[in-house]
Write a protein that holds these residues in place. Structure first.
Motif, PDB file in Angstrom:
ATOM      1  N   HIS D 184      40.586  25.642  17.790  1.00  0.00           N
ATOM      2  CA  HIS D 184      41.415  26.609  18.522  1.00  0.00           C
ATOM      3  C   HIS D 184      42.565  27.006  17.611  1.00  0.00           C
ATOM      4  O   HIS D 184      43.670  26.480  17.722  1.00  0.00           O
ATOM      5  N   SER D 185      42.311  27.957  16.722  1.00  0.00           N
ATOM      6  CA  SER D 185      43.203  28.166  15.572  1.00  0.00           C
ATOM      7  C   SER D 185      44.639  28.522  15.977  1.00  0.00           C
ATOM      8  O   SER D 185      44.891  29.118  17.026  1.00  0.00           O
ATOM      9  N   ASN D 326      26.700  42.290  21.650  1.00  0.00           N
ATOM     10  CA  ASN D 326      27.622  43.388  21.940  1.00  0.00           C
ATOM     11  C   ASN D 326      29.025  42.895  22.295  1.00  0.00           C
ATOM     12  O   ASN D 326      29.502  43.075  23.407  1.00  0.00           O
ATOM     13  N   GLU D 327      29.616  42.237  21.401  1.00  0.00           N
ATOM     14  CA  GLU D 327      31.011  41.821  21.524  1.00  0.00           C
ATOM     15  C   GLU D 327      31.267  40.920  22.728  1.00  0.00           C
ATOM     16  O   GLU D 327      32.351  40.919  23.289  1.00  0.00           O
ATOM     17  N   PHE D 328      30.275  40.172  23.097  1.00  0.00           N
ATOM     18  CA  PHE D 328      30.478  39.086  24.059  1.00  0.00           C
ATOM     19  C   PHE D 328      31.118  39.518  25.359  1.00  0.00           C
ATOM     20  O   PHE D 328      32.042  38.874  25.838  1.00  0.00           O
ATOM     21  N   SER D 383      37.976  32.626  23.826  1.00  0.00           N
ATOM     22  CA  SER D 383      38.236  33.212  22.510  1.00  0.00           C
ATOM     23  C   SER D 383      36.909  33.669  21.911  1.00  0.00           C
ATOM     24  O   SER D 383      35.830  33.243  22.338  1.00  0.00           O
ATOM     25  N   VAL D 384      36.989  34.547  20.921  1.00  0.00           N
ATOM     26  CA  VAL D 384      35.771  35.029  20.264  1.00  0.00           C
ATOM     27  C   VAL D 384      34.942  33.849  19.775  1.00  0.00           C
ATOM     28  O   VAL D 384      33.730  33.778  19.981  1.00  0.00           O
ATOM     29  N   SER D 389      30.108  30.541  20.097  1.00  0.00           N
ATOM     30  CA  SER D 389      29.407  29.272  19.888  1.00  0.00           C
ATOM     31  C   SER D 389      28.798  28.738  21.169  1.00  0.00           C
ATOM     32  O   SER D 389      27.828  27.989  21.121  1.00  0.00           O
ATOM     33  N   SER D 390      29.342  29.123  22.338  1.00  0.00           N
ATOM     34  CA  SER D 390      28.813  28.519  23.567  1.00  0.00           C
ATOM     35  C   SER D 390      29.043  29.386  24.806  1.00  0.00           C
ATOM     36  O   SER D 390      29.219  28.856  25.890  1.00  0.00           O
ATOM     37  N   PHE D 391      29.056  30.698  24.662  1.00  0.00           N
ATOM     38  CA  PHE D 391      29.308  31.587  25.807  1.00  0.00           C
ATOM     39  C   PHE D 391      30.604  31.249  26.529  1.00  0.00           C
ATOM     40  O   PHE D 391      30.760  31.537  27.700  1.00  0.00           O
ATOM     41  N   GLY D 392      31.530  30.595  25.849  1.00  0.00           N
ATOM     42  CA  GLY D 392      32.804  30.256  26.474  1.00  0.00           C
ATOM     43  C   GLY D 392      32.750  28.977  27.297  1.00  0.00           C
ATOM     44  O   GLY D 392      33.747  28.572  27.898  1.00  0.00           O
TER      45      GLY D 392
END
Lengths: 434, 434, 434, 434
Positions: D184-185, D326-328, D383-384, D389-392
């Protein structure tokens, strides 16, 4: 003073008074605190008063100050009685009585408020609230004098702790410096890192009773010879060995607490820091400032007086104004005009005085500390703020360890301003440019 | 005061004055310091004065105090003039002038001396030098009042730092406690270790400007119920878990600096320590003292007054005296006599007053802080000192967190001394033993 | 090793084994710990094992060590199998298998015990328990080798923290030095104060995982020239300015933890301290020791050998013995005899060797660190202990910063002992006294 | 191994070898270091080697590693000889000889390098340089095994120091956390302030020999019940009283030093932090994580396998892929599909294994520490990175203080994964959506 003297404008009080049983409640607590014999309940009372005070809005705070001022002011009737008695019989007892009635009870009230844990801190913020009110309610100047008197004791330099500030300092402290740098502003923590690297550091005074804030701090850079530009110093990022340097530049000094204005600590700070650097870094031999000249541009543009008009043609004067009104494109100023402006700056610093001291407060501060004017630099501060206040000119004061006491003394006793040969030359150059 | 009042005995001054150009030199420095405008040279002047002062011998110090007292005292002629002007026109300006002449210049002189680095420390020792002189030179009381006034500001509890003291404290600090424990004396570092082990510790106040010394400290032991004997507490060496304890015994409190006597900090210390323990050790619910009764034996033996003679036969009285004169073999006192002595001790603590406060200073201190008298113990302090001053009796005051403000208030406003049922019973027992 | 090798005397084990289900319980825990894959439960297991270990009495501890040694020793059958496989096919996999079987599981067992919080501390004390047992149970030497191997990693000098010790150090730390000074004993805290005043101090290494104890410390005094007597150094109480001194005397070095014997850290400590002093105190240019000569008197009196009998008559020899047997009245030794004894001491230090190194361990230590023998002093240590072990003679080794690496190298590669001209002269003097 | 085994590709070595007398020089130093008897010159040698190493470029470092690996590898001829001797006679001496030849000299070389001041730090960075080379030069794995073996001893959790990190931590330390937060940068210091306020803090392990960097840290937030969204936790800015909270969320854990990968310390860190919070904040009773599911989306999209195809129609599968490409825009996923994805996530976490452990490393880590899978949240990390990585989805593991040892054990001994009723329900729901 209660009887005769109409100390404050009743209207200003009454308008807020109407709303305020809270003010009345605090006043009662204050009266209890002043009259109280016991010290233990003094702490509780003081704590309550300061808690209540902090909940007040700005308007109610004004009412609070007016109430305090009125109710604990020296009582004219008492003083008159005690003065008469003393005139009849000048013994010690009568002197003590007169002394008590003359002082009034405001100072004792504040002293007792200070018994609360964290009291000093709240009282400093209280004075911060008080100061802006004095313009409209000049009677509050009296109250401020009492606080100044107490703060001079409480913030004695002997009680302060000097800390060196660098990139290993707590982030929570560093952000205070960001908030309080008023001359060469710091954007954020990344920005402050630049000022704490490559042989730059800060020194700050802390007070044991003010946990959350430094009191005052000075920004320092070590240099080879004199650093002539604040931007160069701040942005410097070549890695050098400290041993290559011989000089220390003080390039910014700021107070952190409005409530401590006029409690002058800057002179002590600079002297302590010089002492410390002399011991810690024996290769640093010279101590200079790179100081702003706030007010110079304003003085130059607004005062078309003898100095200026004797030196500069109206056409040239207009050319300066035009630069000034057009986003400070300082490069448009001709070399000839530059040298006149430098001369005018020297005149402004050295000859323009108020009450026998330089009108320029920065000059007055450093000269008062025993420094002398060593040089004046064009392009010393090319920030918008620097250009706006002084066409980017900065002044280089030097603290000569051997002579600073002598200069300090002659400044205060004879009003003498010491300047270097270089500045003398700037001052004496013949330079009419028309 | 200069004109009329013969404040000091000229002889005492002159006798030492003859030797002393040094005193005159210091006086000149002091006059320069008070008159000076510049603050930087103020530091140098203050430093010189305090350096010179420390080189003086005891006699010259007395001369120094007398000189200071005389030369910077309020000037009667000035006061009289300003008082007359004020009586004619009671405006602010005239009040300020009167205020300045009434205060004189001694306080400002000391304030400026305090600008020297380490100044506060020297000024505290200076007062330590001054106090014993007042008996013979009572005019110096005035000077002392000025110092007390300043020290109350400078040694505000808000400026003090509380430290917990244990066996991990610096040896250099621990030896200060050994030097300053006046009631239950500590022989050496091995001896102090016993007081810092098995759930015993000290709490001390330090001041940022006094590097070398704690200001005041209290010795604490955690107990299950009330600890009834100082010797048992000190020598306790069973290893227990803190959680077995519910009470905190304050069994000794001492000041470390003579120069701060009458700057009362003990009440603040106890209150702060209680606050800290409540947070740090939630299982400690009750706060007691195990306090000495200095002066009780003396009072008992010297005052064959109504109290005593109504309760005790002359024969018994003599038997007490005999014990007292023969190495305190306390075991020789009969149980009957014991209970009379306990009753007399209760009377002494509660009924014998000076200026409406208990004549016994320890009682006056704790009651003034809001404690109440909870119990009186035979064999509370069986050291020679304890037997000598109070037949080994110790008093147990309790600080009830819920009620201490109430008790404090009624003590100060109504002079009421709160006592427990147990003490009431001791006080009311019918016990004639003849 | 399990199969063939009779590593330990079965009787010694069985005798204590009979009592011990506890030992069996610990053994089970150990087996679980070594076999375990999960690290989290490893902590719990390790903690349990170390807790149980600490409850054992001395006899059970011996049983524990024997059990560990036997059960986690390399297994001869496994090794033999893996060795055969490797000899057939020397690939990496087979090498790894052989490596695992050769190491056995004792080291891994100790490594995993060290996962417990505070584990290192207990393991150091465990080795302290183990060492004295090795004399009677020589098979435990193997176990000790494993611990030495691990401790050399864990107590790497890079992990140690150097602290300067003075009178401001915690009392709880100071008492550790008192307990561990074995050469020039310290009575109590008052006594240690003398060694931490007037430009004397200690330097100690601490390890982050050993909370309660310093690891090793050296006692240091700054002097003008070489200090020649330990008693003079220790009792010195003239107040001097550090700048008057040019030399540093290391006059005592001691380990604090038996469990770390043979983990040599003294050489690192001395080198670090020298580095630190060079930076902190630039006026200190020379580094010396004032070192004891343990064993010299014994060697002299017990070995009536060629050295001694060539130099000294039997009569004189007897006169020395007599002094030695009669409370060391050293003054009775004639000057002639003195100079012979000094010469013999030089011979003892330099020529008497075991495995190519000086038999005297102190000499071997300092010479191994790169020091050279600079001088030998009569009356260097006049304490009973000093007289008993070496007639009061002390040796002065010098650490020459420029040359110590060279000396160190030639000592280790060629066995060369460097001595000063002064010592050469002592060594070469012709002095038959009969 | 020198003789038979062609451990490395000679070409790769020779190509850089040609340039490198420097490498040869270092190699000589290394050989001297390993063979040396004296420890003092060991420090100098070790220092020189590490200094030289740090000046090498990446290519030369590879050559250095290959040289070390080759030259200090176990020697096949020696091993073979010692193995044969041991097979003939399995005594201790022969075992020791075999042991020495089997180990080779690489470990001892590194151990001796670690004698340099600051050596551990350089060795950690050295391994950081080594790791990426292993892919192309697999023979270096051997060298890495030696470093891992040593680092496990040196970075024993007992040597680490736990620090609580908050906004009062040094800025120079805080910037290390910014650089090393990989999940979580954190943008900058203003951004990290948000994570250290309102009852959020970090805990980090430091090692005494690594001055400049924390080793590993965990980010913690106190909550009322379980926090279900990382963004909500991070951005939370309501001021609450800690006492309102009952839970502790570990929402991020990161290593700081590449050179310490595979030296697992995360499990110790979490256990220590839990222990500390239990003591410091008694109202915090429950310990949870909010953990990412790296790899889940990839697994879902790439494996159109039995699990997925039995649960979801191809049409729906495509709809997921479309969202993903398409940009999640996650909101476009229908509730039905959501619940299938949650079920698939539970399957992925619990049933998809490699070597009997969950393929998902985060799951494997927490389950291995003794946690159990408590819940699975949609929109846990929007987050993107989280969506990608896991659909949120985020996973909530719980550390139950009473049961974690039991769960840990059954995870390691029986491969059992403990899950809550809630997760069981997710796993067992019938949800075909076509």
């Amino acid at each position: 003073m209660q009887d005769k003297l109409p100390i404050y404008n009743n209207k200003s009080l009454n308008s807020s008074w109407d709303k305020g049983n809270r003010i009345e409640y605090i006043l009662n607590l204050c009266q209890e605190l002043v009259s109280y014999k016991g010290r233990t309940s003094g702490i509780s009372l003081a704590t309550k008063i300061l808690d209540e005070y902090q909940k007040l809005n700005q308007k109610d705070k004004a009412s609070f100050f007016l109430m305090i001022n009125q109710n604990f002011t020296p009582n004219v009737a008492d003083i008159s009685k005690d003065a008469s008695v003393f005139l009849e019989n000048s013994n010690l007892k009568n002197l003590n009585n007169l002394s008590v009635s003359v002082e009034g009870k405001r100072q004792e009230l504040f002293r007792r408020m200070n018994m609360a844990i964290g009291g000093s801190e709240v009282l400093v913020f209280m004075r911060g609230d008080l100061l802006p009110l004095i313009n409209h309610l000049p009677e509050l100047k009296e109250l401020d004098n009492d606080l100044i008197h107490l703060f001079r004791s409480w913030f004695n330099p002997g009680f302060l702790k000097l800390r060196k500030i660098n990139w290993s300092t707590e982030a929570s402290i560093l952000e205070k410096f960001i908030a309080n740098e008023k001359v060469h502003s710091i954007k954020d923590l990344s920005d402050i890192k630049k000022r704490l690297q490559n042989h730059k550091e800060f020194y700050a005074y802390f007070h044991p009773a003010i946990k959350i804030e430094p009191i005052i701090f000075v920004e320092v850079a070590y240099t080879k010879g004199i650093g002539k530009s604040v931007q160069e110093i701040i942005n410097r990022n070549t890695k050098s060995n400290l041993l290559e340097f011989d000089s220390c530049m003080f390039y910014s000094i700021n107070n952190c607490l409005v409530g401590l204005s006029r409690i002058s600590l800057g002179n002590f700070l600079i002297k302590r820091v010089v002492q410390k650097i002399v011991v810690d870094k024996p290769n640093i031999k010279k101590f200079y400032t790179l100081s702003p000249v706030p007010g110079f541009a304003k003085w130059l543009l607004e005062n078309e007086n003898e100095y200026i008009l004797g030196l500069i043609s109206e056409t040239e004067m207009k050319s300066i104004s035009i630069v000034f009104e057009n986003e400070f494109d300082i490069k448009k100023i001709s070399n000839k005009v530059k040298s006149v402006i430098l001369k005018l700056c020297a005149i402004y610093l050295i000859n323009i005085k108020v009450k026998e001291k330089p009108i320029n407060k920065v000059a007055s501060f450093h000269l008062g500390n025993g420094a002398f004017v060593n040089d004046i630099f064009w392009n010393g501060d090319t920030s918008v703020n620097g250009l706006k206040s002084s066409f980017g000119i900065m002044v280089n004061y030097e603290y000569d360890l051997q002579k600073m006491d002598e200069y300090h003394e002659s400044f205060f006793s004879k009003g003498k301003i010491t300047i270097s040969k270089k500045v003398e030359k700037i001052l004496n150059q013949e330079k009419k440019i028309y």
